[in-house]
Design a protein around this motif. Structure first.
Motif, PDB file in Angstrom:
ATOM      1  N   THR A   1       2.047   2.521  -3.400  1.00  0.00           N
ATOM      2  CA  THR A   1       1.039   3.290  -4.126  1.00  0.00           C
ATOM      3  C   THR A   1       1.058   4.748  -3.685  1.00  0.00           C
ATOM      4  OG1 THR A   1      -0.363   1.362  -4.462  1.00  0.00           O
ATOM      5  CG2 THR A   1      -1.444   3.512  -4.561  1.00  0.00           C
TER       6      THR A   1
ATOM      7  N   GLU B   1      -1.376  -4.224  -5.781  1.00  0.00           N
ATOM      8  CA  GLU B   1      -1.772  -2.827  -5.991  1.00  0.00           C
ATOM      9  C   GLU B   1      -0.558  -1.911  -6.111  1.00  0.00           C
ATOM     10  OE1 GLU B   1      -4.691   0.533  -4.068  1.00  0.00           O
ATOM     11  OE2 GLU B   1      -3.737  -0.894  -2.719  1.00  0.00           O
TER      12      GLU B   1
ATOM     13  N   HIS C   1       0.826  -1.213   0.000  1.00  0.00           N
ATOM     14  CA  HIS C   1       0.000   0.000   0.000  1.00  0.00           C
ATOM     15  C   HIS C   1       0.859   1.262   0.000  1.00  0.00           C
ATOM     16  CE1 HIS C   1      -3.875  -1.823   0.222  1.00  0.00           C
ATOM     17  NE2 HIS C   1      -3.723  -2.327   1.425  1.00  0.00           N
TER      18      HIS C   1
ATOM     19  N   CYS D   1      -2.620  -6.567  -1.838  1.00  0.00           N
ATOM     20  CA  CYS D   1      -2.103  -5.241  -1.488  1.00  0.00           C
ATOM     21  C   CYS D   1      -0.763  -4.968  -2.161  1.00  0.00           C
ATOM     22  CB  CYS D   1      -1.981  -5.121   0.023  1.00  0.00           C
ATOM     23  SG  CYS D   1      -3.553  -5.432   0.850  1.00  0.00           S
TER      24      CYS D   1
END
Length: 159
Positions: free
Chosen positions: A50, A101, A47, A98
């Motif tokens: 990102t 992502e 995460h 995650c």
């Protein structure tokens, strides 16, 4: 940072916090909680990539890109043969969704596809963990079903 709106400023401030807590190896060095049970959990690292990539896009400051790249490399080197991060994750699906992502955001925003193999293996781990060979859902939690449906769509769009 004056020209950034409050939402963009929040992204940058969060990215700064991740950099502050990043070890030279690339992981985010924090104690776990009820969601992130392992210190340096791959879920959090995914995460955080990102967020740092978006901070880079917003500010054009390469410190965010370099920090994210260090985490990408750390994760890529630790992906297991099933496509997840079982030894490095306290969250379901071995953090594949995650981390996926983070790799996906990096690839889309930078056009750098060097981690395509890692991305594809993570996508396969997500699908393997959400439906069985007959197409039945494996997740009993309604919140997780929505989350993994979202990530399945993202994996389909990316791969």
């Amino acid at each position: 940072m004056n020209e950034l709106n409050k939402y963009e400023q929040a992204i940058v401030k969060n990215a700064d916090w991740f950099i502050l807590n990043q070890k030279k190896e690339g992981y985010i060095d924090l104690d776990g909680d009820e969601f992130y049970g392992i210190r340096g959990d791959a879920t959090l690292v995914g995460h955080s990539i990102t967020i740092r990539i978006y901070a880079y896009i917003l500010t054009e400051d390469k410190k965010y890109l370099k920090s994210a790249q260090k985490s990408l490399q750390w994760l890529a080197e630790r992906q297991d043969s099933n496509g997840g991060w079982k030894k490095y994750a306290g969250f379901t699906l071995d953090a594949a969704q995650c981390v996926f992502e983070g790799f996906n955001t990096y690839q889309k925003m930078t056009k750098d596809a060097q981690y395509q193999k890692v991305l594809k293996k993570a996508a396969e781990r997500m699908i393997e963990g959400t439906i069985d060979d007959n197409g039945n859902l494996l997740l009993p939690n309604i919140i997780e079903i929505g989350e993994y449906a979202h990530f399945s769509l993202l994996a389909w769009k990316t791969t």
